[in-house]
Scaffold this motif. Structure first.
Motif, PDB file in Angstrom:
ATOM      1  N   MET A   1       8.323   3.985  -4.809  1.00  0.00           N
ATOM      2  CA  MET A   1       6.886   4.077  -4.759  1.00  0.00           C
ATOM      3  C   MET A   1       6.503   5.132  -3.723  1.00  0.00           C
ATOM      4  O   MET A   1       7.126   5.239  -2.683  1.00  0.00           O
ATOM      5  N   GLU A   2       5.484   5.846  -4.030  1.00  0.00           N
ATOM      6  CA  GLU A   2       5.020   6.854  -3.090  1.00  0.00           C
ATOM      7  C   GLU A   2       4.120   6.216  -2.033  1.00  0.00           C
ATOM      8  O   GLU A   2       3.397   5.260  -2.301  1.00  0.00           O
ATOM      9  N   ALA A   3       4.198   6.755  -0.841  1.00  0.00           N
ATOM     10  CA  ALA A   3       3.378   6.220   0.253  1.00  0.00           C
ATOM     11  C   ALA A   3       1.919   6.606   0.039  1.00  0.00           C
ATOM     12  O   ALA A   3       1.612   7.693  -0.420  1.00  0.00           O
ATOM     13  N   SER A   4       1.049   5.695   0.354  1.00  0.00           N
ATOM     14  CA  SER A   4      -0.374   5.937   0.212  1.00  0.00           C
ATOM     15  C   SER A   4      -1.086   5.266   1.378  1.00  0.00           C
ATOM     16  O   SER A   4      -0.806   4.108   1.692  1.00  0.00           O
ATOM     17  N   PRO A   5      -2.005   5.969   2.025  1.00  0.00           N
ATOM     18  CA  PRO A   5      -2.716   5.330   3.137  1.00  0.00           C
ATOM     19  C   PRO A   5      -3.670   4.226   2.680  1.00  0.00           C
ATOM     20  O   PRO A   5      -4.072   3.383   3.474  1.00  0.00           O
ATOM     21  N   ASP A   6      -4.004   4.213   1.390  1.00  0.00           N
ATOM     22  CA  ASP A   6      -4.937   3.211   0.871  1.00  0.00           C
ATOM     23  C   ASP A   6      -4.265   1.879   0.548  1.00  0.00           C
ATOM     24  O   ASP A   6      -4.935   0.855   0.462  1.00  0.00           O
ATOM     25  N   TYR A   7      -2.951   1.894   0.331  1.00  0.00           N
ATOM     26  CA  TYR A   7      -2.229   0.698  -0.085  1.00  0.00           C
ATOM     27  C   TYR A   7      -1.051   0.422   0.832  1.00  0.00           C
ATOM     28  O   TYR A   7      -0.468   1.325   1.416  1.00  0.00           O
ATOM     29  N   GLU A   8      -0.693  -0.848   0.919  1.00  0.00           N
ATOM     30  CA  GLU A   8       0.572  -1.229   1.529  1.00  0.00           C
ATOM     31  C   GLU A   8       1.426  -1.853   0.439  1.00  0.00           C
ATOM     32  O   GLU A   8       0.901  -2.470  -0.493  1.00  0.00           O
ATOM     33  N   PHE A   9       2.740  -1.671   0.528  1.00  0.00           N
ATOM     34  CA  PHE A   9       3.660  -2.110  -0.509  1.00  0.00           C
ATOM     35  C   PHE A   9       4.653  -3.108   0.054  1.00  0.00           C
ATOM     36  O   PHE A   9       5.018  -3.045   1.223  1.00  0.00           O
ATOM     37  N   ALA A  10       5.081  -4.034  -0.797  1.00  0.00           N
ATOM     38  CA  ALA A  10       6.064  -5.040  -0.410  1.00  0.00           C
ATOM     39  C   ALA A  10       7.108  -5.164  -1.521  1.00  0.00           C
ATOM     40  O   ALA A  10       6.796  -5.657  -2.604  1.00  0.00           O
ATOM     41  N   PRO A  11       8.332  -4.697  -1.270  1.00  0.00           N
ATOM     42  CA  PRO A  11       9.385  -4.867  -2.272  1.00  0.00           C
ATOM     43  C   PRO A  11       9.956  -6.281  -2.211  1.00  0.00           C
ATOM     44  O   PRO A  11      10.143  -6.835  -1.125  1.00  0.00           O
ATOM     45  N   LEU A  12      10.210  -6.862  -3.364  1.00  0.00           N
ATOM     46  CA  LEU A  12      10.774  -8.207  -3.459  1.00  0.00           C
ATOM     47  C   LEU A  12      11.911  -8.209  -4.467  1.00  0.00           C
ATOM     48  O   LEU A  12      11.955  -7.381  -5.372  1.00  0.00           O
ATOM     49  N   ARG A  13      12.798  -9.182  -4.332  1.00  0.00           N
ATOM     50  CA  ARG A  13      13.875  -9.379  -5.294  1.00  0.00           C
ATOM     51  C   ARG A  13      13.825 -10.835  -5.732  1.00  0.00           C
ATOM     52  O   ARG A  13      13.846 -11.741  -4.894  1.00  0.00           O
ATOM     53  N   ILE A  14      13.730 -11.048  -7.038  1.00  0.00           N
ATOM     54  CA  ILE A  14      13.741 -12.401  -7.585  1.00  0.00           C
ATOM     55  C   ILE A  14      15.126 -12.599  -8.186  1.00  0.00           C
ATOM     56  O   ILE A  14      15.551 -11.829  -9.053  1.00  0.00           O
TER      57      ILE A  14
END
Length: 67
Positions: A1-14
């Motif tokens: 995912m590209e970094a964006s100042p508007d969003y924060e990202f959280a990677p998860l593994r199920i």
């Protein structure tokens, strides 16, 4: 995912063996409680799901994902 100042990202593994309905319930709870939305989902041959959740950076005071 590209970094964006508007969003924060959280990677998860199920983990493999988690049913589709259980995974959907877990992600739905993250959406309701933490303001997260599904940005990306990859289903691997072994049954592992790799998920990336995102939310607006202004919602960072809400709790992080717990799966």
């Amino acid at each position: 995912m590209e970094a964006s100042p508007d969003y924060e990202f959280a990677p998860l593994r199920i983990p493999p063996g988690t049913s589709r309905s259980a995974a959907a319930t877990m992600l739905s709870l993250q959406s309701d409680v933490g303001g997260w939305e599904l940005a990306r989902l990859q289903l691997h041959a072994d049954g592992t799901r790799k998920v990336v959740l995102r939310r607006r950076a202004r919602l960072s005071y809400l709790p992080g994902p717990h799966i």
